[in-house]
Scaffold this active site. Structure first.
Site, mmCIF file in Angstrom:
data_model
loop_
_atom_site.group_PDB
_atom_site.id
_atom_site.type_symbol
_atom_site.label_atom_id
_atom_site.label_comp_id
_atom_site.label_asym_id
_atom_site.label_seq_id
_atom_site.Cartn_x
_atom_site.Cartn_y
_atom_site.Cartn_z
ATOM 1 N N SER A 230 27.360 47.767 11.696
ATOM 2 C CA SER A 230 26.435 46.652 11.501
ATOM 3 C C SER A 230 26.796 45.845 10.252
ATOM 4 O O SER A 230 27.458 46.349 9.330
ATOM 5 C CB SER A 230 25.010 47.185 11.365
ATOM 6 O OG SER A 230 24.924 47.980 10.200
ATOM 7 N N CYS A 285 29.517 45.139 20.586
ATOM 8 C CA CYS A 285 29.546 44.080 19.567
ATOM 9 C C CYS A 285 29.952 42.763 20.211
ATOM 10 O O CYS A 285 29.730 41.699 19.650
ATOM 11 C CB CYS A 285 30.500 44.437 18.447
ATOM 12 S SG CYS A 285 32.204 44.438 18.976
HETATM 13 P P1 NAD Z 1 25.768 51.220 11.775
HETATM 14 O O1 NAD Z 1 26.168 50.190 10.802
HETATM 15 O O2 NAD Z 1 24.368 51.707 11.779
HETATM 16 O O3 NAD Z 1 26.673 52.542 11.557
HETATM 17 C C1 NAD Z 1 28.061 52.438 11.363
HETATM 18 C C2 NAD Z 1 28.518 53.600 10.480
HETATM 19 O O4 NAD Z 1 27.885 53.478 9.199
HETATM 20 C C3 NAD Z 1 28.151 54.966 11.040
HETATM 21 O O5 NAD Z 1 29.261 55.813 10.871
HETATM 22 C C4 NAD Z 1 26.961 55.391 10.202
HETATM 23 O O6 NAD Z 1 26.924 56.776 9.974
HETATM 24 C C5 NAD Z 1 27.169 54.677 8.879
HETATM 25 N N1 NAD Z 1 25.893 54.284 8.232
HETATM 26 C C6 NAD Z 1 24.708 54.000 8.845
HETATM 27 N N2 NAD Z 1 23.789 53.639 7.934
HETATM 28 C C7 NAD Z 1 24.398 53.678 6.729
HETATM 29 C C8 NAD Z 1 23.971 53.390 5.394
HETATM 30 N N3 NAD Z 1 22.722 53.002 5.131
HETATM 31 N N4 NAD Z 1 24.880 53.519 4.391
HETATM 32 C C9 NAD Z 1 26.140 53.916 4.638
HETATM 33 N N5 NAD Z 1 26.591 54.209 5.891
HETATM 34 C C10 NAD Z 1 25.735 54.092 6.916
HETATM 35 O O7 NAD Z 1 26.210 50.693 13.218
HETATM 36 P P2 NAD Z 1 25.903 51.314 14.638
HETATM 37 O O8 NAD Z 1 24.456 51.151 14.948
HETATM 38 O O9 NAD Z 1 26.498 52.663 14.735
HETATM 39 O O10 NAD Z 1 26.770 50.343 15.571
HETATM 40 C C11 NAD Z 1 26.285 49.115 16.049
HETATM 41 C C12 NAD Z 1 26.702 47.972 15.166
HETATM 42 O O11 NAD Z 1 28.113 47.924 15.057
HETATM 43 C C13 NAD Z 1 26.322 46.609 15.750
HETATM 44 O O12 NAD Z 1 25.887 45.775 14.696
HETATM 45 C C14 NAD Z 1 27.622 46.093 16.339
HETATM 46 O O13 NAD Z 1 27.705 44.686 16.453
HETATM 47 C C15 NAD Z 1 28.592 46.617 15.357
HETATM 48 N N6 NAD Z 1 29.938 46.690 15.920
HETATM 49 C C16 NAD Z 1 30.855 45.760 15.532
HETATM 50 C C17 NAD Z 1 32.123 45.766 16.069
HETATM 51 C C18 NAD Z 1 33.149 44.743 15.666
HETATM 52 O O14 NAD Z 1 34.323 44.949 15.940
HETATM 53 N N7 NAD Z 1 32.760 43.647 15.022
HETATM 54 C C19 NAD Z 1 32.464 46.744 17.017
HETATM 55 C C20 NAD Z 1 31.500 47.689 17.380
HETATM 56 C C21 NAD Z 1 30.242 47.662 16.820
#
Ligand code: NAD
Length: 501
Positions: A230, A285
């Protein structure tokens, strides 16, 4: 603690090890709520052990001949192919997407592994002969050291495979932190990497959440961090890891728009819109969140609704399923409350997918295809990334007005236009400020000879996570300028200028 539920292991120094942590989280099948496994939140000592094993392994791995590195990935791609059905089944069980889509998830990662096997053609320096008399300059692309990756839940096979194969193929060692929501398929891929010949310590996997991510950002022995997830978390990772002096790339959130021109091929366009908006329950995404119907195309709304109603909502393992469950109960609550807010803020609910009846899966996190019309840029359903099977429909009088709307949105991950006009498509391609652009292609994720990208709030860092750009990301360019004197060369004057002659 029941003993029948397996514990997900850490991978440290070539061994699958049981964590000594006291903090665990359940990995849950989102269609049934069955607990599939428990995932540990690695302790600081375990994270340290993973980084130090990667640091130790780098000493020899960085010198591994390029052909030897390449052959490991040739073997790895074969193993992934042979185990495709098993990998897809694990992925569907823990993530929810359909089996066909799970195979697609693995396959898009497999393509990057194939690309990594071609590293001999990718990690090439440049040479300029005789830049001065008897002087040549050339470049070396040398690995950085220990690199790390942090991945999201929605592509638990593809995105880890975007990262560690190219990092390792370029001569680095790696510490991966998969999503704590669905780490099992990632672990199976890590086991297959060991089987393919990735040496002990070259690939390490730790599990966890915020603390593990912060430890990666702060660790002085980690030289580069690749993040996908995210925008909120990615921005934090970018700032924290950059301040610690690391190279960082963050691929982040999205709000992807498609423009539908009135001259588009109607049936093809409606099929593409439905697949892109509701496939994988909108948890991509590159999922389509907003359709902008231009001019007379706004009359297509009832057909869009009718098309969406043909999609089957059920568990990913059920044949014929189009839309599986959302990954967690928390995701279901979030999507449901955003739908409520859409109604409260005045959008028209043209199709309400809440609480679908799904035979045999009463406890699953299901939301069916949902369509809002009359959406405005001020509404929460437009401003937030819903990450569910919800499509917002808007109208524009002209193509330029639609382009302006898209460029005004903070996100720039993916977009598409549907039209039969080459001139309209070319105008769109030139004017739109979005990373991935599709022309009659709904989810234009680039294949690995290109690099994934993103504009504005969807990406931080210059270089993409795979393709040619990632070879630059995972290497340090060194330029060498050399001159060799023949024994017969005598004399020569002291040169106090900066030029070579
Ligand atoms: P997320 O940001 O919640 O989690 C991603 C990673 O960050 C995970 O490994 C998680 O453990 C870690 N994380 C979560 N909260 C955290 C915090 N407060 N501090 C530090 N680390 C933390 O994302 P998600 O819900 O797993 O995935 C969905 C998101 O990813 C959507 O926003 C989507 O658009 C994005 N995404 C982007 C792409 C791209 O290529 N642009 C591809 C896939 C997914």
């Amino acid at each position: 603690m029941s003993t029948s539920i397996p514990n997900v292991k850490l991978l440290i120094g070539g061994e699958l090890v049981e964590s000594r942590t006291t903090q665990w989280r359940d990995v849950i099948n989102p269609a049934t709520q069955e607990v599939l496994a428990r995932v540990p939140f690695a302790t600081p000592e375990e994270i340290e052990a993973a980084v130090s094993s990667a640091k130790q392994a780098f000493k020899t791995w960085r010198k591994m001949p390029i052909g030897a590195r390449s052959r490991i990935f040739l073997k790895y791609q074969q193993l992934i192919r042979e185990n495709m059905k098993e990998l897809a089944a694990i992925l569907t069980a823990e993530q929810g997407k359909t089996l066909a889509d799970a195979e697609g998830d693995v396959f898009r990662g497999l393509e990057v592994v194939e690309h990594a096997a071609g590293i001999g053609n990718l990690q090439l320096g440049e040479l300029a002969n005789n830049v001065a008399s008897g002087v040549d300059t050339y470049t070396l692309m040398q690995p950085l050291g220990v690199c790390a990756g942090i991945t999201p839940f929605n592509f638990p096979a593809m995105i880890p495979l975007w990262m560690f194969p190219m990092a390792i193929a370029t001569g680095n060692t790696f510490v991966l932190k998969p999503s704590e929501q669905d780490p099992m398929v990632t672990m199976r891929l890590a086991e297959l990497a060991l089987q393919a010949g990735v040496p002990a310590g070259v690939l390490n996997v730790i599990h966890g959440g915020v603390d593990a991510v912060n430890a990666i950002c702060d660790h002085p022995d980690i030289k580069a961090v690749s993040f996908v997830g995210s925008t909120r978390v990615g921005t934090h990772v970018y700032n924290r890891a950059s301040q610690a002096g690391k190279r960082v790339q963050c691929m982040m959130g999205a709000k992807n728009h498609a423009i539908v021109m009135p001259d588009a091929h109607k049936e093809q366009t409606l099929n593409n819109l439905a697949g892109a908006a509701f496939g994988a329950a909108g948890q991509r995404c590159m999922a389509l969140s907003v359709a902008i119907l231009v001019g007379e195309a706004q009359q297509w709304l009832p057909d869009m609704v009718a098309k969406a109603q043909t999609l089957k909502v059920s568990a990913g393992v059920e044949p014929g399923t189009d839309v599986g469950p959302l990954v967690s109960c928390a995701a279901l609550d979030r999507v449901s409350s955003l739908i409520e807010r859409g109604v409260a803020e005045g959008a028209q609910l043209a199709l309400d997918g809440r609480n679908p009846s799904v035979s045999g899966y009463a406890d699953g996190n299901f939301v069916g295809p949902t369509i809002f019309s009359g959406v405005t840029p001020q509404m929460s359903i437009y401003k937030e990334e819903i990450f569910g099977p919800v499509l917002c429909v808007m109208h524009a009088a002209t193509l330029d007005e639609a382009i302006e709307m898209i460029n005004a949105n903070p996100n720039g991950n993916g977009t598409a236009i549907f039209t039969r006009s080459g001139a309209a498509a070319r105008h769109f391609q030139e004017e739109i400020d979005v990373g991935q652009v599709g022309i009659n292609v709904p989810i234009p994720v680039p294949v690995p000879m290109f690099s994934f990208t993103g504009s504005r709030a969807s990406k931080l860092g210059d270089l993409g996570p795979y393709g040619k750009q990632v070879v630059q990301f995972y290497t340090q360019t060194k330029t060498v300028t050399q001159r060799w004197f023949d024994e017969s060369d005598v004399g020569g004057a002291v040169n106090t200028t900066i030029t070579l002659k």
